[in-house]
Design a protein around this motif. Sequence first.
Motif: not given
Length: 278
Positions: A183-184, A253-255, A267-268, A272-273
């Motif tokens: 995941y990126f 994409p489902y995360l 952290a993700f 994203l923000k």
Amino acid sequence: MTAPVGPRPALLLVTDLAYEARGRRYCDEDIFLASRLREAFDVALCHPRDAAALLDRFDLALVRNSGPVLHYQEAYDAFRARALELGVPVYNPLDGRGDMAGKQYLVELSRAGFPVIPTVDRAADLGLLPEAGAYAVKPKLGADSVGLRFVGGAEVAGALEREGEGVLLVQPRVDFRYEVSFYFVDHDFQYALYAPDPERRWVLEPYAADAADLAFARRFIEWNALDHGIQRVDACRTQEGELLLVELEDLNPYLSLDRVDEGVREAFVARLKTSLTG
């Protein structure tokens, strides 16, 4: 006296909260993300069929768990056209080369020698595939295994000819140890998850990606050339130990955020923000 705070950007989160996925509750993830994005945005949720009509009221649209586009292709096309007309940024950007544009990229990457499951879309090219006990046949515009079926070698050419050239993909059925996803956000790796049991592909566990794994995944992120956005690189580990691309998901994409620990999840969200406001 505190200075007045300026208006916050308005974000339209496009999602289908009623979409039913096997073994997962997509709606929970988007409810969670909406609650956290409200810390930085004024957020409203809408179904993908309503997105085009509402878009002019927002500064940004975030496409999340909105389900397979083939269930609402006309509405999705109208949303894309409206976003381009209004100049409203869409996240992910609309120029992705992966699943966002259909699965033709698997044919192109296979021809170019990338480490992907060998893929063809024409009966004349079936000889390029390795021999296998069964072959996966699936529509180029499919998602979530919609339309996927397995057939024997004698049936493959007939399946392609019935549907017409360029409509279906054919791949050998791969005997793999497990599937793994990377995941990126933008080009920054966030976490990896894998399904140790191939028969329970949505029972995911954290995966400790090594340097070779990340080099594999980054090759596809760089090929896609999106300036920013969320991408998921899905791969399988063959019995011989090789990683092969299954899918480059760059639309919605489902995360699986419920499968990572709190620190990784926080952290993700923070990354994203930053990406959305950058």
